[in-house]
Every structure is written in C-alpha cells, then in structure tokens.
Design a protein around this motif. Structure first.
Motif, mmCIF file in Angstrom:
data_model
loop_
_atom_site.group_PDB
_atom_site.id
_atom_site.type_symbol
_atom_site.label_atom_id
_atom_site.label_comp_id
_atom_site.label_asym_id
_atom_site.label_seq_id
_atom_site.Cartn_x
_atom_site.Cartn_y
_atom_site.Cartn_z
ATOM 1 N N SER A 9 0.790 -1.244 0.196
ATOM 2 C CA SER A 9 -0.123 -0.178 0.283
ATOM 3 C C SER A 9 1.159 1.267 -0.350
ATOM 4 O O SER A 9 1.786 1.366 0.568
ATOM 5 N N PHE A 10 0.321 2.296 -0.862
ATOM 6 C CA PHE A 10 1.332 3.433 -0.649
ATOM 7 C C PHE A 10 1.690 3.708 0.647
ATOM 8 O O PHE A 10 2.941 4.147 0.848
ATOM 9 N N ALA A 20 -4.463 3.445 -1.170
ATOM 10 C CA ALA A 20 -3.967 2.452 -1.195
ATOM 11 C C ALA A 20 -3.168 3.208 -2.981
ATOM 12 O O ALA A 20 -3.050 4.361 -3.175
ATOM 13 N N SER A 21 -1.889 2.187 -3.335
ATOM 14 C CA SER A 21 -0.781 2.525 -4.285
ATOM 15 C C SER A 21 -2.035 2.675 -5.106
ATOM 16 O O SER A 21 -2.716 1.555 -6.436
ATOM 17 N N PRO A 22 -1.734 3.979 -6.009
ATOM 18 C CA PRO A 22 -2.617 4.097 -7.725
ATOM 19 C C PRO A 22 -1.944 3.146 -8.174
ATOM 20 O O PRO A 22 -0.860 3.577 -8.480
ATOM 21 N N LYS A 23 -2.416 2.634 -9.752
ATOM 22 C CA LYS A 23 -2.032 2.024 -10.585
ATOM 23 C C LYS A 23 -2.849 3.070 -11.482
ATOM 24 O O LYS A 23 -3.228 2.856 -12.871
ATOM 25 N N HIS A 24 -1.137 4.365 -11.779
ATOM 26 C CA HIS A 24 -2.211 5.252 -13.220
ATOM 27 C C HIS A 24 -0.918 4.412 -14.089
ATOM 28 O O HIS A 24 -1.777 4.652 -15.190
ATOM 29 N N LEU A 25 -0.359 4.250 -14.168
ATOM 30 C CA LEU A 25 0.008 3.454 -15.781
ATOM 31 C C LEU A 25 -0.539 2.438 -16.363
ATOM 32 O O LEU A 25 -0.931 2.214 -17.149
ATOM 33 N N ARG A 26 -1.442 1.539 -15.782
ATOM 34 C CA ARG A 26 -2.560 0.434 -16.084
ATOM 35 C C ARG A 26 -3.730 0.682 -16.390
ATOM 36 O O ARG A 26 -3.934 0.606 -17.748
ATOM 37 N N LEU A 71 -0.078 12.869 -5.546
ATOM 38 C CA LEU A 71 0.940 13.238 -3.840
ATOM 39 C C LEU A 71 0.646 14.680 -4.037
ATOM 40 O O LEU A 71 0.150 14.548 -2.333
ATOM 41 N N HIS A 72 0.195 15.536 -4.237
ATOM 42 C CA HIS A 72 0.082 16.439 -4.761
ATOM 43 C C HIS A 72 -1.711 16.635 -3.589
ATOM 44 O O HIS A 72 -1.409 17.062 -2.289
ATOM 45 N N GLN A 73 -2.196 16.366 -4.022
ATOM 46 C CA GLN A 73 -3.440 16.468 -3.501
ATOM 47 C C GLN A 73 -3.734 15.536 -1.961
ATOM 48 O O GLN A 73 -3.897 16.115 -0.603
ATOM 49 N N LEU A 74 -2.687 14.211 -1.973
ATOM 50 C CA LEU A 74 -2.875 12.906 -0.563
ATOM 51 C C LEU A 74 -2.024 14.515 0.697
ATOM 52 O O LEU A 74 -2.613 14.279 1.535
#
Length: 88
Positions: A9-10, A20-26, A71-74
């Motif tokens: 997890s992130f 949770a880890s974001p899966k932007h590449l997916r 990252l900025h929002q979090l």
C-alpha cells in the motif's frame, strides 16, 4: 500523525488510514502499447513518425501528471488535517 510508506500500500497512517497504491500506468497501458507499436512501424524522420512520437510522449506526460496530482492532493490533505507529520 505518523506515516509509514510501503510497497503493498502507498502509505499507512497512525490513525488507521490505509492509502492504496495508485495504478496510473495500468490506466493508460493499452493506449501506450498501441501507440508504441505504431511508432515502431513508422520510418524515422517522417511526418507520421513525428506524430506517433508526440502521441507516446503525451501519454507518458498524462501518467506523470496523474502521479504528481495524486501526491499533491494527498500531501495537501495531510497538511490541512494534521499539526505534525512524521515519516518512517
């Protein structure tokens, strides 16, 4: 708040929140594969090569922007909600 950055997890917070880890590449994986194949079939130096290369670059830029935005929002959320932040 204490924050533990991890692999599965992130981040896990001392408050019990599990980010949770974001899966932007997916999200862009199929588009990226399609345009990279297209790029590989073009002749270097041609107009269509340049267009395909620009498409691939834009997809990579979207992925990078999505990661940065997450990252900025979090971090902004954590800063607004807490007085002190400690990272492990």
């Amino acid at each position: 708040i204490g924050i533990d950055l991890g692999i599965k997890s992130f981040a896990v917070c001392s408050s019990g929140e599990n980010v949770a880890s974001p899966k932007h590449l997916r999200t862009y994986e199929k588009q990226l594969a399609f345009w990279q194949r297209r790029l590989s079939r073009r002749l270097k130096g041609g107009a269509n090569y340049r267009k395909a290369k620009q498409k691939v670059a834009r997809i990579h830029e979207r992925i990078a922007n999505a990661r940065q935005d997450f990252l900025h929002q979090l971090s902004t959320k954590w800063i607004r909600e807490n007085q002190t932040i400690c990272l492990e």
